[in-house]
Motif scaffolding. Structure first.
Motif, PDB file in Angstrom:
ATOM      1  N   TRP A  39       0.836  -1.197   0.000  1.00  0.00           N
ATOM      2  CA  TRP A  39       0.000   0.000   0.000  1.00  0.00           C
ATOM      3  C   TRP A  39       0.871   1.247   0.000  1.00  0.00           C
ATOM      4  O   TRP A  39       0.700   2.137  -0.832  1.00  0.00           O
ATOM      5  N   ARG A 158      -3.857   2.173   5.615  1.00  0.00           N
ATOM      6  CA  ARG A 158      -4.727   1.794   4.496  1.00  0.00           C
ATOM      7  C   ARG A 158      -6.169   1.576   4.941  1.00  0.00           C
ATOM      8  O   ARG A 158      -7.101   1.777   4.163  1.00  0.00           O
ATOM      9  N   GLY A 159      -6.324   1.129   6.173  1.00  0.00           N
ATOM     10  CA  GLY A 159      -7.681   0.864   6.663  1.00  0.00           C
ATOM     11  C   GLY A 159      -8.326   2.082   7.303  1.00  0.00           C
ATOM     12  O   GLY A 159      -9.465   2.017   7.767  1.00  0.00           O
ATOM     13  N   THR A 164      -9.343   4.860   2.875  1.00  0.00           N
ATOM     14  CA  THR A 164     -10.462   4.071   2.353  1.00  0.00           C
ATOM     15  C   THR A 164     -11.283   4.902   1.360  1.00  0.00           C
ATOM     16  O   THR A 164     -11.684   4.416   0.292  1.00  0.00           O
ATOM     17  N   GLN A 167      -9.498   5.274  -1.928  1.00  0.00           N
ATOM     18  CA  GLN A 167      -9.614   4.043  -2.710  1.00  0.00           C
ATOM     19  C   GLN A 167     -11.031   3.910  -3.289  1.00  0.00           C
ATOM     20  O   GLN A 167     -11.216   3.439  -4.415  1.00  0.00           O
ATOM     21  N   ALA A 207     -15.721  -1.506   2.215  1.00  0.00           N
ATOM     22  CA  ALA A 207     -14.316  -1.073   2.252  1.00  0.00           C
ATOM     23  C   ALA A 207     -13.383  -2.248   1.989  1.00  0.00           C
ATOM     24  O   ALA A 207     -12.376  -2.123   1.284  1.00  0.00           O
ATOM     25  N   SER A 208     -13.742  -3.393   2.541  1.00  0.00           N
ATOM     26  CA  SER A 208     -12.920  -4.580   2.340  1.00  0.00           C
ATOM     27  C   SER A 208     -12.905  -4.973   0.857  1.00  0.00           C
ATOM     28  O   SER A 208     -11.855  -5.278   0.283  1.00  0.00           O
ATOM     29  N   ARG A 211     -10.728  -2.491  -1.083  1.00  0.00           N
ATOM     30  CA  ARG A 211      -9.282  -2.739  -0.928  1.00  0.00           C
ATOM     31  C   ARG A 211      -8.836  -3.922  -1.786  1.00  0.00           C
ATOM     32  O   ARG A 211      -7.793  -3.869  -2.441  1.00  0.00           O
ATOM     33  N   THR A 215      -6.203  -3.561  -4.929  1.00  0.00           N
ATOM     34  CA  THR A 215      -4.967  -4.344  -4.972  1.00  0.00           C
ATOM     35  C   THR A 215      -4.888  -5.121  -6.278  1.00  0.00           C
ATOM     36  O   THR A 215      -3.857  -5.124  -6.954  1.00  0.00           O
TER      37      THR A 215
END
Lengths: 251, 297
Positions: A39, A158-159, A164, A167, A207-208, A211, A215
């Motif tokens: 990240w 990143r979280g 978030t 992203q 959000a998960s 991500r 990626t």
């Protein structure tokens, strides 16, 4: 030892696969070696501009500003395979196309983009977004370092919410530039829910998904991406000195 | 004397008191263990190991500058190693003491042969060399060097982990030995936290790490406490082997009790004896508290 006790005893690394003297985690044991994406190293410099737009204007306006440039670029380039949520991709836009991109952008939007992204381009003169200024690059200001520190610092986790949302904006850009379509029932259909992140379960699930998608989409962007991300972090070292807790500050 | 100096003085008195009591415990065990001339090797090996364990614990107690993550693990790992070796030897004392001695003799013989080869290669006369003569005499004094075999493997012909399993010390091996090993072998999980300092400038990759020599860590009292626990453990193994308790008080119990009293006086308690020292280098130590007490009061 009773059978119950035995059943409840957890074997250390029990879910790992032993190969010789190594214990492979389940993920790599099944899938083999994978290309890891960092990240901080690889993605943060790519999405920093979206984070800066959010930081300055909030999520709604930030998302709108962030999608304006990709849409304008799309309209000028026609058919292309660039993922315009990533800063590095603007290095592959032909120089001669930029005058037209600037022309297509709403003048107020262009000015707001320039005002907001000025510290980035002024301090990182090789930033691919520099052509947004046509042939006259912006000059650095005394407060620019602090602006950049704050922007980068807010995205390191990143979280965290700022990272978030940056992203999420990237995914939004992929939707509006027709670079991403999702099947019915995909968690990314609920992209809007991310505004509540991290307060609600749904926002955390979205959000998960964001991500994971980022990626996947960003892991093979090639040379342009490498050039920008490596330059970004090298340039950071030139801009201001290291800071250490033990020595009470800067050196 | 300031309050801070007073507390430090009390702490050093406790450390000296502990060291004296530890030596007393060792001496008492030696006194109550009559020499059996037919088992001289056992006496020398077991007694020698017990002596070394006591010496290490005492030296650590005497040396606050060593109570850092840079140095203390280098002393604590051999103490765990010794504790395991000690218990393993005492399972079959006669055979294993002999094995221990013979391995040591073989190691010196190997060193001597390397030295002789080096001397010969540089035109010297190995047989007249004073160091060679001294080494050979040392071996011959125990067993003729021409009868001494050289074992280039493990002295016990098994690794320490297996020895630990053999004598019920798996946890000690898995937790303590592995913990101190990272420092002893200068592995990444020691180097990263203790030899590199994180840069806090977000523009620098959000935190790269910079090599730092002698990064300052405050002396941590958990290190000598760990040493005292290892020594006490080793005493216990010896007592079990002997089947009798020594006629003296436990140095460890006195040490922990005095530290707790001092902790009460300066409002910080060390972890309890049931809660083994973490030695994480992050917990507030009594030494720090003593140092800070002047400012707080």
């Amino acid at each position: 030892m009773s059978p119950d006790t035995r059943n409840h005893r957890r074997r250390v690394l029990g879910d790992h696969k032993q190969v010789g003297k190594k214990f492979l985690p389940p993920f790599t044991a099944h899938l083999g070696a994978i290309n890891e994406v960092s990240w901080v190293d690889d993605l943060l410099p790519e999405l920093l501009w979206l984070g800066m737009l959010n930081q300055r204007h909030g999520l709604r306006v930030g998302a709108s500003l962030g999608s304006a440039l990709p849409k304008a670029t799309d309209s000028v380039l026609g058919q292309h395979d660039k993922w315009l949520q990533l800063t590095s991709q603007y290095a592959t836009v032909p120089v001669e196309s930029w005058a037209r991109i600037i022309e297509v952008l709403d003048p107020d939007v262009l000015q707001t983009l320039r005002d907001t992204l000025r510290p980035l381009v002024a301090l990182y003169p090789k930033c691919p977004l520099r052509l947004l200024w046509a042939s006259i690059p912006p000059e650095p200001d005394t407060s620019d370092i602090q602006t950049m520190r704050s922007a980068v610092d807010s995205l390191l986790d990143r979280g965290g919410r700022p990272a978030t949302l940056a992203q999420a904006n990237a995914i939004y850009i992929m939707f509006v530039t027709d670079k991403l379509q999702v099947y019915k029932g995909s968690i990314l259909e609920k992209l809007e829910s991310v505004v509540d992140y991290p307060r609600t379960d749904e926002s955390r699930m979205v959000a998960s998904g964001i991500r994971a998608a980022i990626t996947g989409f960003s892991s093979q962007q090639g040379e342009a991406s490498d050039d920008w991300t490596r330059y970004f972090w090298r340039r950071g070292l030139e801009l201001s000195p290291c800071e250490f807790a033990s020595r009470g500050g800067v050196e | 004397m300031s309050e801070r100096d007073g507390h430090l003085d009390q702490l050093f008195q406790i450390l000296v008191g502990y060291a004296d009591r530890a030596i007393e415990e060792f001496d008492e065990r030696c006194r109550s263990w009559p020499l059996d001339p037919n088992q001289n090797e056992v006496h020398e090996v077991v007694g020698g190991l017990l002596s070394r364990q006591t010496t290490l614990a005492v030296e650590i107690a005497h040396g606050p500058p060593m109570w850092t993550p840079h140095i203390a693990p280098l002393l604590l790992r051999p103490m765990v190693d010794l504790r395991i070796t000690f218990a393993w030897i005492l399972q079959e004392p006669v055979t294993r003491s002999r094995q221990f001695v013979r391995y040591g003799l073989g190691q010196v013989k190997l060193s001597m042969e390397h030295l002789k080869a080096k001397l010969a290669a540089t035109g010297g006369d190995p047989e007249s060399n004073a160091q060679v003569k001294m080494l050979q005499q040392w071996i011959d004094g125990q067993r003729f060097h021409f009868l001494t075999e050289v074992n280039v493997g493990n002295w016990a012909e098994k690794d320490l982990r297996t020895m630990a399993t053999d004598c019920g010390c798996e946890t000690l091996y898995r937790e303590d030995f592995q913990n101190w090993s990272s420092a002893t072998h200068s592995m990444w999980h020691h180097i990263q936290p203790f030899s590199l300092e994180p840069c806090r400038n977000p523009l620098h990759r959000g935190g790269h790490r910079v090599p730092r020599a002698s990064l300052p860590f405050p002396p941590d009292l958990d290190y000598p406490r760990a040493a005292a626990h290892y020594l006490d453990d080793t005493f216990e193994v010896f007592d079990t082997f002997r089947g009798e308790k020594p006629n003296c008080a436990s140095a460890l119990e006195w040490f922990e009790s005095e530290l707790a009293k001092l902790g009460d006086r300066i409002k910080v308690r060390p972890t309890t004896p049931e809660d083994p020292p973490m030695v994480s280098n992050k917990s507030p130590s009594i030494v720090d508290s003593v140092r800070n007490s002047n400012q707080e009061s």
